[in-house]
Scaffold this active site. Structure first.
Site: not given
Length: 285
Positions: A10, A96, A98-99, A103, A136
């Site tokens: 994401k 690690a 931020g995508l 999650s 998330d």
């Protein structure tokens, strides 16, 4: 029997932090969407009551520190499943970054085990389970495009953004989400993105307006801690990406590109700057 699930990455088209809550979490308002960069999860039932995880990636934990492991354990305990499961994670999303790779793996594990064990769990219940694993995960259960509020678990699905290319670049550093939020002073944020304007640009498929409204308040912290992320944003803008933003707590930076003819220039220019570079499409519905 085996089941397979895709676990897409994401990106945050906007990320706003409104205030710090009494429970220690931050109240957020984010617009999130998914891109066509995905891990692939394979799940197979085992005769004995155990959870085994494997991966071709040598840099992720394969025990209870792994969110997919936690998802399998949660669903087994909550629904009293006595079978074991073997889970293989074919990792493509950088870790690690931020995508939401971890999650999304957890969400895919919930969906897959629901099918594998024929548990009949509805989507909203899968999202509630996901919220126990991470902020998330509920979004990753359903994907698409959504406004996320609360800790990220209160979701309002919206239309897909205008179709475009997304170039992702992750510098060779790992960023701790907890550290970034720990250093954020919500009351001192200088500029908040307009969630309303982002939603409007998406609704009317105004690509240029969307690029102009992108915003992420966590950049204030991460760009100061890691100057290479600031440099990456500048390089991507200089190469011609039309909307450039850090995703999540970083360090991945993405650029929205409207024309395929521009993608190669942005992609190749970034390859000289860092190793993890991807040119993908938005996963629009």
């Amino acid at each position: 029997m085996k089941v397979f699930e895709k676990a897409p990455a994401k990106i945050n088209l906007s990320l706003d932090v409104l205030y710090k809550r009494e429970d220690g979490f931050h109240e957020v308002e984010m617009v999130m969407t998914m891109v066509d960069l995905a891990d692939r999860i394979e799940m197979q039932e085992l005769p004995r009551d155990t959870i085994i995880i494997s991966s071709q990636a040598g840099y992720i934990p394969l025990d209870e520190k792994n969110l997919a492991f936690q998802a399998a354990r949660l669903i087994k305990e909550r629904y009293e499943v006595k079978q074991g499961v073997y889970i293989h994670l074919d990792k493509k999303i950088p870790v690690a970054a931020g995508l939401a790779g971890g999650s999304s793996d957890a969400a895919a594990t919930l969906r897959g085990l629901n099918r594998l064990w024929k548990l009949g769990i509805g989507t909203s219940e899968l999202q509630r389970l996901g919220a126990e694993l991470g902020s998330d995960v509920p979004f990753c259960v359903t994907g698409g495009t959504a406004v996320a509020r609360g800790r990220g678990e209160v979701l309002e699905p919206i239309e897909s953004p205008p179709q475009c290319w997304v170039v992702l670049a992750k510098p060779p550093i790992n960023v701790s989400t907890a550290e970034v939020y720990g250093k954020l002073r919500a009351a001192e944020i200088k500029r908040h993105p307009s969630t309303k304007q982002v939603i409007e640009a998406i609704r009317y498929k105004r690509f240029d307006d969307l690029c102009g409204e992108l915003g992420n308040v966590l950049e204030e912290v991460t760009l100061d801690l890691y100057p290479e992320v600031r440099q990456l944003k500048e390089v991507m803008t200089r190469l011609g990406a039309e909307g450039v933003l850090m995703s999540g707590s970083g360090p991945t930076v993405f650029g929205l590109v409207s024309k395929e003819s521009k993608v190669a220039r942005v992609y190749n220019g970034l390859r000289g700057f860092c190793k993890d570079v991807y040119a993908v499409r938005l996963l629009t519905q």
